[in-house]
Design a protein around this motif. Sequence first.
Motif, PDB file in Angstrom:
ATOM      1  N   SER A  55     102.820  90.985  11.805  1.00 45.59           N
ATOM      2  CA  SER A  55     102.886  89.726  12.550  1.00 45.59           C
ATOM      3  C   SER A  55     103.726  88.706  11.797  1.00 45.59           C
ATOM      4  O   SER A  55     103.900  88.790  10.577  1.00 45.59           O
ATOM      5  CB  SER A  55     101.479  89.167  12.789  1.00 45.59           C
ATOM      6  N   MET A  56     104.233  87.719  12.540  1.00 48.19           N
ATOM      7  CA  MET A  56     105.104  86.718  11.951  1.00 48.19           C
ATOM      8  C   MET A  56     104.367  85.856  10.936  1.00 48.19           C
ATOM      9  O   MET A  56     104.912  85.522   9.873  1.00 48.19           O
ATOM     10  CB  MET A  56     105.703  85.838  13.055  1.00 48.19           C
ATOM     11  N   ARG A  57     103.119  85.492  11.242  1.00 51.24           N
ATOM     12  CA  ARG A  57     102.391  84.611  10.317  1.00 51.24           C
ATOM     13  C   ARG A  57     102.104  85.296   8.987  1.00 51.24           C
ATOM     14  O   ARG A  57     102.152  84.660   7.936  1.00 51.24           O
ATOM     15  CB  ARG A  57     101.091  84.137  10.971  1.00 51.24           C
ATOM     16  N   LEU A  61     103.444  84.206   5.320  1.00 48.92           N
ATOM     17  CA  LEU A  61     102.481  84.050   4.239  1.00 48.92           C
ATOM     18  C   LEU A  61     102.895  84.849   3.009  1.00 48.92           C
ATOM     19  O   LEU A  61     102.793  84.364   1.868  1.00 48.92           O
ATOM     20  CB  LEU A  61     101.096  84.490   4.715  1.00 48.92           C
ATOM     21  N   LEU A  62     103.392  86.065   3.224  1.00 47.91           N
ATOM     22  CA  LEU A  62     103.845  86.881   2.092  1.00 47.91           C
ATOM     23  C   LEU A  62     105.070  86.257   1.412  1.00 47.91           C
ATOM     24  O   LEU A  62     105.194  86.300   0.177  1.00 47.91           O
ATOM     25  CB  LEU A  62     104.170  88.291   2.577  1.00 47.91           C
ATOM     26  N   LEU A  63     105.975  85.681   2.218  1.00 50.44           N
ATOM     27  CA  LEU A  63     107.121  84.989   1.615  1.00 50.44           C
ATOM     28  C   LEU A  63     106.672  83.807   0.765  1.00 50.44           C
ATOM     29  O   LEU A  63     107.201  83.557  -0.326  1.00 50.44           O
ATOM     30  CB  LEU A  63     108.074  84.509   2.718  1.00 50.44           C
ATOM     31  N   LEU A  64     105.680  83.074   1.258  1.00 56.15           N
ATOM     32  CA  LEU A  64     105.147  81.946   0.499  1.00 56.15           C
ATOM     33  C   LEU A  64     104.494  82.429  -0.787  1.00 56.15           C
ATOM     34  O   LEU A  64     104.701  81.844  -1.866  1.00 56.15           O
ATOM     35  CB  LEU A  64     104.141  81.177   1.358  1.00 56.15           C
ATOM     36  N   LEU A  65     103.709  83.502  -0.703  1.00 62.80           N
ATOM     37  CA  LEU A  65     103.055  84.039  -1.905  1.00 62.80           C
ATOM     38  C   LEU A  65     104.093  84.536  -2.911  1.00 62.80           C
ATOM     39  O   LEU A  65     103.918  84.372  -4.122  1.00 62.80           O
ATOM     40  CB  LEU A  65     102.116  85.173  -1.514  1.00 62.80           C
ATOM     41  N   VAL A 112     101.171  94.133 -11.356  1.00 58.45           N
ATOM     42  CA  VAL A 112     100.658  94.847 -10.180  1.00 58.45           C
ATOM     43  C   VAL A 112     100.600  93.925  -8.965  1.00 58.45           C
ATOM     44  O   VAL A 112     101.009  94.290  -7.862  1.00 58.45           O
ATOM     45  CB  VAL A 112      99.266  95.437 -10.495  1.00 58.45           C
ATOM     46  N   TRP A 113     100.110  92.696  -9.164  1.00 57.93           N
ATOM     47  CA  TRP A 113      99.928  91.794  -8.026  1.00 57.93           C
ATOM     48  C   TRP A 113     101.261  91.353  -7.432  1.00 57.93           C
ATOM     49  O   TRP A 113     101.415  91.248  -6.211  1.00 57.93           O
ATOM     50  CB  TRP A 113      99.079  90.593  -8.430  1.00 57.93           C
ATOM     51  N   PHE A 114     102.271  91.108  -8.283  1.00 56.40           N
ATOM     52  CA  PHE A 114     103.580  90.711  -7.761  1.00 56.40           C
ATOM     53  C   PHE A 114     104.235  91.884  -7.039  1.00 56.40           C
ATOM     54  O   PHE A 114     104.851  91.714  -5.972  1.00 56.40           O
ATOM     55  CB  PHE A 114     104.471  90.220  -8.897  1.00 56.40           C
ATOM     56  N   SER A 115     104.092  93.082  -7.593  1.00 55.74           N
ATOM     57  CA  SER A 115     104.654  94.262  -6.939  1.00 55.74           C
ATOM     58  C   SER A 115     103.971  94.515  -5.602  1.00 55.74           C
ATOM     59  O   SER A 115     104.622  94.942  -4.631  1.00 55.74           O
ATOM     60  CB  SER A 115     104.500  95.487  -7.851  1.00 55.74           C
ATOM     61  N   ALA A 116     102.666  94.256  -5.521  1.00 56.33           N
ATOM     62  CA  ALA A 116     101.945  94.455  -4.263  1.00 56.33           C
ATOM     63  C   ALA A 116     102.466  93.510  -3.185  1.00 56.33           C
ATOM     64  O   ALA A 116     102.689  93.922  -2.032  1.00 56.33           O
ATOM     65  CB  ALA A 116     100.451  94.244  -4.482  1.00 56.33           C
ATOM     66  N   ILE A 117     102.660  92.230  -3.543  1.00 55.35           N
ATOM     67  CA  ILE A 117     103.218  91.270  -2.570  1.00 55.35           C
ATOM     68  C   ILE A 117     104.611  91.710  -2.139  1.00 55.35           C
ATOM     69  O   ILE A 117     104.961  91.676  -0.947  1.00 55.35           O
ATOM     70  CB  ILE A 117     103.265  89.859  -3.181  1.00 55.35           C
ATOM     71  N   LEU A 121     105.523  92.764   1.731  1.00 60.66           N
ATOM     72  CA  LEU A 121     106.568  92.041   2.457  1.00 60.66           C
ATOM     73  C   LEU A 121     107.641  93.001   2.949  1.00 60.66           C
ATOM     74  O   LEU A 121     108.142  92.882   4.075  1.00 60.66           O
ATOM     75  CB  LEU A 121     107.180  90.971   1.554  1.00 60.66           C
ATOM     76  N   PHE A 122     107.986  93.958   2.125  1.00 65.13           N
ATOM     77  CA  PHE A 122     108.977  94.958   2.496  1.00 65.13           C
ATOM     78  C   PHE A 122     108.509  95.752   3.720  1.00 65.13           C
ATOM     79  O   PHE A 122     109.249  95.920   4.689  1.00 65.13           O
ATOM     80  CB  PHE A 122     109.207  95.889   1.299  1.00 65.13           C
ATOM     81  N   VAL A 123     107.268  96.218   3.675  1.00 68.11           N
ATOM     82  CA  VAL A 123     106.723  96.984   4.796  1.00 68.11           C
ATOM     83  C   VAL A 123     106.601  96.113   6.048  1.00 68.11           C
ATOM     84  O   VAL A 123     106.869  96.558   7.169  1.00 68.11           O
ATOM     85  CB  VAL A 123     105.356  97.579   4.403  1.00 68.11           C
TER      86      VAL A 123
END
Length: 570
Positions: A55-57, A61-65, A112-117, A121-123
């Motif tokens: 979803s767009m939201r 949110l992932l871009l903001l994180l 790990v947390w930065f790679s997860a975000i 976002l990629f997916v």
Amino acid sequence: MSTTDTDNSRGQEERQEDLGAAGSQLSTAPRDEISSVPGLGLIGWTRWFWRQLTSMRVALLLLLLLSLGAIPGSLIPQTGADAAKVEEFRAAHTTLAPVYDKLGLFHVYSSVWFSAIYILLFVSLIGCIIPRTWQFVGQLRGRPPGAPRRLDRLPAYTTWRTEADPEQVREAALALLRGRRFRAHTAGDAVAAEKGYLREVGNLVFHSALIVMLVAFASGQLYKSDGTKLMVEGDGFSNALPMYDDIKSGSLFQADDLVPFSFDLKDFKGTYELTGPNRGTPRTFEAKITYSKGAYGKERSTTVKVNEPLEIDDSKVYLVSHGYAPVITVRDGRGKVVYHAPVPLLPLDGNVTSQGVIKVMDGYRDAKGAKDMLGVKAFFLPTYGGAGREVASAFPALLNPVLNLEPYHGDLGVNSGIPQSVYQLDKTHMKAFKDTEGRQLRGNLKPGQTLKLPDGAGSITLEKDVKEWAGFEIVQEPGSGWALGGALAAIFGLAASLFIQRRRVWVRAVRGADGVTVVELAGLGRSESAKVPEELGALAGTLYDKAPGAPEPDDDSTETPVAPAEGAEK
């Protein structure tokens, strides 16, 4: 409820139905609906999670994180960038350092947390692009939808009567719309046309460019290398790990990934403003080099300047610093030359006041023939200002160079196994040479002059040739070209999605009850904009010239409306 209220409600419903049909598939953007609670089972929860992720939201949110996650990577020292600063931070903040270690804040971009975000976002972007692309391809293969039943309910509308045949009007409208680069076709008694597909292309390009940038940045961080090399005029460099003074690399970098090339520093030239209020301001810094690509590449000459690097495949050679390297000759007590080399000195200020150390570790013998070591602290002034200005250079160029020397002898500590800086002198096991008055021996030398060491211990000569050195930064980022291309594509895609409006136009031409053709034009855009009415007005004006309006019927031929029967509801 009155009949009037019922008719109004029915009219609003019909209007919404017409607008909905006319505006169907006007955009490939997914509908951001509130998802219902998923059904029981793994499949239900998987579908629900996938809808949320794409979803767009969630993407925003992932871009903001991701942006927030990059902040500590800029404020907190990173192990991959400067391990020494990380150790200093640990020593100064004994309470915060363990917390930062657990959170991975000393290596944010590989945590790990930065790679997860990053991966989510990629997916999310891929899951958004694929269905939108498939839907857009389907729209391109199809045709614009037919005209709604009531064109007068659309936001932009106009009509007139003409004596031209309906077929002639539709043919003229089809030719006109295609001439204005609309995709148009005849559908029943109307012509349907659509324009502005580049808006959706821009949206897809923008999202695809974000994926390209994510991949490029990831590969650049994983496979990058960033090293420095200080070179004196006449020195050479080969792009191999042992040749670097310092190098940092990504976690997946291998030594074989280095681009094979070499270069020699032939000459360095720096010019400065000589007069006026900007006296001493640098004007040009340029290094003339010869380089060759590969082991047997052809030798070429070029000039590397500030912000004008040498580019060889994925590697860039930047000119980042410069200074002076006085040529020093040291003779021992027997007059034998035990040291002859340029000594790079580090600048301390804008006038290139420099300092460094001369270390003679092998071959030196004192007046009695005993083996010893020399350590000489050197302080260089490119332009000596005279009495009262002995501590700083008056100008950065070599106008009146003076080298101040402070010699010591003893154990330099190089055999202890503990690494030490070539620009610092450990005087723990060193003894100072004394002058005739028992004070620390010091000497100011101009090019060509010699400082005699006491008791026949030798001499130190400043040669007339004062060389210059240049500091180079060799950066290799495999994904930099893709990142730049993705950024440019994202800008153009975003501009297209913002400034191009997708819109539809319908032209209906039917013969009225009195035999005169009624022409209707209507337009609909994805969003409210003055462009659709203006464009529709221009189309109507051109089409009116080809199908001019018919004269209004006479009043005598107009039917007199029949008054409603007494008692009928109005």
